[in-house]
Write a protein that holds these residues in place. Structure first.
Motif, mmCIF file in Angstrom:
data_model
loop_
_atom_site.group_PDB
_atom_site.id
_atom_site.type_symbol
_atom_site.label_atom_id
_atom_site.label_comp_id
_atom_site.label_asym_id
_atom_site.label_seq_id
_atom_site.Cartn_x
_atom_site.Cartn_y
_atom_site.Cartn_z
ATOM 1 N N LEU A 196 7.349 2.734 9.912
ATOM 2 C CA LEU A 196 6.484 1.701 8.972
ATOM 3 C C LEU A 196 6.229 2.209 7.476
ATOM 4 O O LEU A 196 6.201 1.575 6.756
ATOM 5 N N MET A 197 6.021 3.510 7.555
ATOM 6 C CA MET A 197 5.923 4.236 6.336
ATOM 7 C C MET A 197 6.746 4.575 5.417
ATOM 8 O O MET A 197 6.770 4.975 4.299
ATOM 9 N N ARG A 198 8.120 4.056 5.980
ATOM 10 C CA ARG A 198 9.190 4.149 5.016
ATOM 11 C C ARG A 198 9.563 2.773 4.684
ATOM 12 O O ARG A 198 10.412 2.418 3.623
ATOM 13 N N TRP B 131 5.810 -4.707 3.313
ATOM 14 C CA TRP B 131 4.405 -4.602 3.486
ATOM 15 C C TRP B 131 3.427 -5.596 3.356
ATOM 16 O O TRP B 131 2.676 -6.274 4.125
ATOM 17 N N TYR C 71 1.585 6.053 -2.227
ATOM 18 C CA TYR C 71 2.240 5.190 -1.196
ATOM 19 C C TYR C 71 1.128 4.443 -0.244
ATOM 20 O O TYR C 71 1.022 3.511 0.143
ATOM 21 N N ARG C 72 0.640 5.632 0.214
ATOM 22 C CA ARG C 72 0.077 5.517 1.511
ATOM 23 C C ARG C 72 -1.340 4.712 1.182
ATOM 24 O O ARG C 72 -1.668 4.099 1.709
ATOM 25 N N VAL D 214 -0.439 1.111 0.868
ATOM 26 C CA VAL D 214 -0.381 0.265 2.164
ATOM 27 C C VAL D 214 -1.744 0.192 2.887
ATOM 28 O O VAL D 214 -1.882 -0.784 3.196
ATOM 29 N N TRP D 215 -2.555 1.376 2.597
ATOM 30 C CA TRP D 215 -4.122 0.974 3.143
ATOM 31 C C TRP D 215 -4.901 -0.051 2.406
ATOM 32 O O TRP D 215 -5.512 -0.883 2.997
ATOM 33 N N ILE E 134 -3.693 -3.475 3.944
ATOM 34 C CA ILE E 134 -4.331 -3.762 5.197
ATOM 35 C C ILE E 134 -5.773 -3.985 4.778
ATOM 36 O O ILE E 134 -6.333 -5.062 5.315
#
Lengths: 234, 589
Positions: free
Chosen positions: B207-209, B215, B308-309, B312-313, B316
């Protein structure tokens, strides 16, 4: 809107649990190679069709939660006159439960590879589901004969609307059940048949659960339960 | 440097190959196709066609607002019909369908390394139900009484009453039926997008790639699956009110001196249901835009995405928060002040993850090797426009500021900036970016730059002055503004100016459409990876990708989607399916 918010909270909890297993704190820019396999975080081992059905059931659950939310909000207004539920609904509930049990038997049989039992289970489930739908129609007839028409009171409107929505979902399920049965009689591959029967059972159990919830709401028990909770909290 | 497995020790792909449906005739290959790429093009073409209708409706509206009284055929009723259909088409049938049905279908399987969507047949049905929804919508233009003029929010009781165009004719019935169909069709597609991201990913694609585009589309689809049922419920109940005389939403009401049979219903209930869908809808459109713009900026600035993280967060968090802000659309409905306080707070909290995203885009640009290609221009324009519209959102999110500004042109300016112009700019950028993959040819550069500058500057010249009109108190939804005290002469001049700009910007879109069609044959050959990008869709053996996307073997993913300008690497990009580690300079944090 509290019912739908509670429902979404459950969904969010589930999503959060799932996401917490997905290494969202990984630093992908530092990791090279086929990380997924080594660490063991990748696709679910569940069959894709089951996950698809699960997502769909979440949407269906959302739909009925919203109807229930609207029901409770509309109920608070002054013109609401609750209607007496026909006793036939109890029988219908039993029939629908029987349908679910029959499908569960079919699942067990499919896992053991007993095709005859699978056929028996599927046929029983189909017939009882049809009986449930017929029972719901008769319940509608009884209500209209007693003068509880669709438009005469919002409680009636909601009763017809929610039971109709549930019935339509059963009807849709019957299409899937029909295809599974056709496969069972025409010698579908064993693995395929098992999955197919399991999907039907999953859908049936969920619709039984939805029915029990909306039965509780329409009969007024849910409202009583909520008010007891509110009194406990305040 | 964490090199998880040595590249040469990778066993062959274990992903179960899906059985593809192989089309046998022209019809099943190009019309009733189960290939997600064909479905994507069908979705996009339909959405753009109906979007063109909405664009023309906005011209008609601007004719009336800019030059009131000049055009006899624009009666107040017709004006309301234009405004309603323009809003509904743009928000639902264009933006939602294009981002999720168009880009979702094309990009998800390619970007996650799948052969196709997981349920191709359902995916095909999704498009045909969508097309049916569009046709039902279009048919209301030809129905007796014309389309509905209830405003895109379709508030009862006026939506189904005699005074409103289409209220007691076919208009509202067709509108509601079309929405119900759209939601059914979307649910079919949405199941595919979600489950494909969950189950269709190729080996190594954690998922993190995932590229942020995936996303964004994934989260938006989850939200849409949970939010659209609210609109479905509202539509079904209103349809019953209109057709069978129930009183879900309709209060006791006197119409033309006659007491209607409705009794005791609650219009506020409709507003709750509508906005429970309506607010997440803003982010259903915005999140795919956020994702796509992240990829455009990273690719065209030749630099990895910053944080990047966090990106994504933030996606969400925005998705989750957007479900608890809906009542900020209802501050003027007479709600409990504590309610308003709660919703104002949640609304302002959303600004935090959103601001994180904006900062990260800007920091990605910082010291990047910025190529001012057309996709990049659109991405930059998006950031500016989105910040602009987002800031006025902070104004309107506060109850005390919202109450006087509610129902003025300020609101129109705000939402056009933030969810009209901004996502459309991303759509244009994305089309310029991925068109070479879809057709194998580049879009024409000169026409593209012309299109960009007219659209970007023109959109500002249209919507920026509207803020001032709104602050002056000019109301929205009024067909005729001539005899009002607040309408000074300068306000009239401003309105005419806005209208003229609207025609110019609309004309630029015709140039874009011409470019789209002309370049299919005459565009410059693009090759497989014209932007030298890292993500999997650019690594297909054929361009345009064949049915099944990746030839004999699915790609294996060894790295994240943003390895641009890695020190020590031969080229300034390393595709996701290239093994090995490069560069000594990146230390584990």
């Amino acid at each position: 809107m509290s019912v739908i918010l509670v429902f979404l909270l459950v969904i969010a909890g589930f999503a959060g649990w799932w996401l917490s297993h997905q290494r969202l704190t990984a630093k992908p820019w530092l990791e090279q190679g086929v990380a997924g396999d080594v660490v063991g975080f990748d696709r679910s081992s569940l069959p894709t069709a089951k996950i698809g059905l699960g997502v769909f059931l979440a949407v269906v659950g959302c739909l009925f939660s919203l109807f229930t939310s609207a029901y409770f909000m509309r109920m608070g207004l002054s013109d609401w006159r609750p209607l007496p539920l026909p006793r036939l609904l109890w029988l219908n509930t039993g029939v629908l439960a029987l349908s679910s049990v029959a499908l569960q038997c079919a699942v067990v049989a499919a896992r053991r590879g007993q095709v005859d039992m699978v056929r028996l289970g599927l046929a029983t489930a189909g017939l009882t589901a049809l009986a449930f739908l017929a029972g719901q129609l008769i319940a509608w007839r009884q209500l209209t004969e007693d003068g509880y028409l669709l438009a005469s009171n919002p409680a009636n409107s909601f009763f017809y609307l929610i039971t109709a929505m549930h019935g339509l979902h059963i009807l849709g399920g019957l299409v899937g059940l029909g295809r599974t049965s056709a496969g069972a009689w025409n010698g579908m591959r064993r693995e395929r048949l098992r999955l197919s029967v399991e999907l039907c059972a999953m859908y049936w159990h969920f619709l039984l659960f939805v029915w029990l919830c909306i039965f509780a709401v329409l009969a007024g028990w849910a409202a009583t339960f909520v008010s007891i909770c509110q009194r406990l909290l305040t | 440097m964490v090199d998880v497995t040595p590249a040469d020790a990778v066993p062959p792909a274990e992903v179960a190959e899906m059985e593809l449906y192989h089309p046998h005739s022209w019809w099943t290959k190009y019309v009733f196709s189960q290939d997600a790429k064909v479905i994507a093009v069908q979705y996009s073409a339909t959405a753009m066609a109906i979007g063109l209708v909405a664009l023309m409706l906005s011209w008609l509206m601007r004719l009336q607002l800019g030059f009131p009284g000049t055009f006899d055929f624009i009666t107040p009723e017709a004006y309301y019909q234009f405004i309603t259909m323009h809003g509904m088409i743009m928000v639902i049938y264009l933006l939602t369908a294009l981002f999720l049905g168009g880009f979702g279908n094309y990009l998800i399987p390619l970007m996650v390394g799948a052969r196709d969507m997981v349920f191709p047949y359902v995916n095909m049905l999704s498009y045909w139900v969508y097309l049916l929804a569009v046709l039902v919508l279009v048919s209301s233009f030809f129905a007796p009484g014309g389309p509905t003029g209830a405003g895109w929010t379709l508030y009862p009781p006026q939506a189904i009453m005699t005074g409103t165009p289409g209220g007691q004719d076919w208009g509202i019935i067709l509108m509601l039926s079309s929405l119900i169909l759209f939601i059914i069709g979307f649910t079919m597609g949405g199941l595919n997008y979600v489950v494909t991201v969950l189950q269709g990913r190729t080996r190594g694609m954690t998922l993190m790639r995932l590229p942020l585009t995936v996303w964004g589309i994934f989260t938006a689809t989850v939200m849409a699956l949970l939010a659209f049922p609210a609109l479905f419920v509202a539509c079904v109940m209103m349809l019953l009110d209109r057709l069978l005389g129930t009183s879900f939403f309709m209060p006791a009401i006197v119409e033309m001196g006659e007491q209607l049979q409705h009794n005791g219903g609650s219009p506020i209930l409709f507003q709750h249901l509508f906005w429970f869908f309506g607010h997440p809808e803003v982010y259903i459109v915005a999140l795919p835009a956020f994702g796509i713009v992240s990829d455009l900026i990273s690719t065209h600035a030749r630099k990895n995405i910053f944080g990047y993280r966090m990106m994504v967060w933030a996606i969400i968090a925005i998705g989750a928060l957007s479900f608890v802000v809906w009542a900020h659309h209802m501050y003027v409905s007479g709600m409990n002040p504590y309610f308003g306080f709660f919703f104002a707070t949640t609304t302002l909290i959303i600004a935090v993850p959103t601001a994180i995203k904006v900062y990260n885009w800007v920091l990605t640009l910082w010291r990047g090797d910025i190529h001012l290609t057309i996709p990049m221009l659109f991405a930059l324009a998006f950031i500016v426009t989105f910040v602009n519209g987002g800031l006025t959102g902070l104004f309107l999110g506060n109850v005390v500021v919202d109450v006087p500004l509610s129902d003025t042109m300020f609101v129109v300016a705000h939402f056009h900036m933030v969810m009209g112009v901004a996502p459309i700019l991303v759509i244009f950028g994305a089309i310029y970016h991925w068109y070479p993959k879809v057709t194998g040819r580049m879009l024409d550069e000169t026409l593209g730059r012309f299109h960009f500058w007219i659209t970007f500057l023109g959109a500002y010249l249209i919507f920026f002055p509207m803020h001032y009109l709104g602050l002056m108190g000019v109301p929205r939804r009024y067909a005729e503004l001539t005899d009002m005290n607040i309408m000074t002469e300068s306000a009239h001049h401003l309105n005419s100016f806005i209208s003229i700009m609207a025609f110019i910007v609309g004309f630029a879109q015709m140039v874009f459409l011409f470019n789209l069609i002309w370049s299919i044959r005459h565009g410059r050959e693009a090759g497989g990876n014209p932007w030298r990008a890292t993500t999997l869709e650019w690594q297909t053996p054929e361009t345009p990708p064949a049915h099944g996307n990746f030839g004999k073997e699915l790609p294996i993913v060894y790295r994240w989607a943003y390895d641009y300008s890695v020190p020590g690497a031969k080229e300034d990009f390393i595709p996701q399916n290239v093994p090995g580690s490069f560069g000594p300079s990146r230390e584990p944090a």
